[in-house]
Enzyme design. Sequence first.
Site, PDB file in Angstrom:
ATOM      1  N   TYR A   1       0.830  -1.195   0.000  1.00 22.13           N
ATOM      2  CA  TYR A   1       0.000   0.000   0.000  1.00 22.13           C
ATOM      3  C   TYR A   1       0.872   1.256   0.000  1.00 22.13           C
ATOM      4  O   TYR A   1       0.633   2.206  -0.759  1.00 22.13           O
ATOM      5  CB  TYR A   1      -0.908  -0.021   1.231  1.00 22.13           C
TER       6      TYR A   1
ATOM      7  N   LYS B   1       1.209   4.234  -2.790  1.00 18.93           N
ATOM      8  CA  LYS B   1       1.052   5.647  -2.470  1.00 18.93           C
ATOM      9  C   LYS B   1       2.265   6.450  -2.937  1.00 18.93           C
ATOM     10  O   LYS B   1       2.130   7.614  -3.331  1.00 18.93           O
ATOM     11  CB  LYS B   1       0.806   5.831  -0.972  1.00 18.93           C
TER      12      LYS B   1
END
Length: 319
Positions: free
Chosen positions: A201, A205
């Site tokens: 994740y 990002k």
Amino acid sequence: MSIYRNSVWFIKGLNEYCRSGYESASKRFVPGDLEVDVTGRSFMVTGANSGIGKATAKEIAKRGGIIHLVCRNKDRGEEAKKEITTETGNQKVFVHILDMSDPKGIWKFGEQFKNEHRLNVLINNAGCMVNKRELTENGLEKNFATNTLGPYILTTVLLPLLEKEDDPRVITVSSGGMLVQKLNVSDLQTENTTFDGTMVYAQNKRQQVVMTEQWAKAHPSIHFSSMHPGWANTPAVQSSMPDFYEKMKNKLRTEAQGADTVVWLAVSSAARKQASGLFFQDREPVATHLPLAWTKSSPGDDEKLMQVLEELSQQFKPQ
């Protein structure tokens, strides 16, 4: 180095990302920045049926904007629409059903939307954190498909629509978690490294921040920005990071506090005066790298990311 990065980042988070960090930062906010009327301007918010997406849509609706809620679940989308229209009195709220992990569906949706609507501001908010490696029906790693390729395709297909409008903007809701990751363009779908959902994740990002910087260079007529909402109490945090939530729940920001900078970037004239391509936290541009963390990628790798995403996206574009 990863221990160093994670430690420095967590200390930074305790100081800046919690509710107390927002309350401290908000003392320097200019109240007039959000005292605006955006009647007639059109805003698209992905992942808009809950959390920061819904809070963002609600705040913009209060200011008169035309709101396009892009949601995966029809029932939840309609519930969010009802809540927003009831609380704001704004009837110009529309629901669109789309799975942001489905590249073919995104292309189709975007092309249809271009033929039927105007758009001034795109807010790429939808995201996921799947903690075990999972492939979509298109054979893509799900986090990457939802967090990186999906926003890339949606933004790409809507660029011509945005460029027709006055003061077009694209805002991507990233995360301060990206500070612990260096762009790894050689393994975008985590095929060759140990799978850790939280780190995947964070890598996504980081990819979003690089995409924003590259878009800003390529499309000077549009104002691009990415941002960190802080650590907010959202359904996504509760479900994807239960241990973190239990430890931090009394310190987390509200959804509205997490959405504040998104709304500011979307509607304020002050945000438009900032350079395009920056990463924001609590209404201010902030550094995209921790000191001495060695997370800066080369210009070649940044350009390679965009090249790979373009090639991959074209594989799913309807002929």
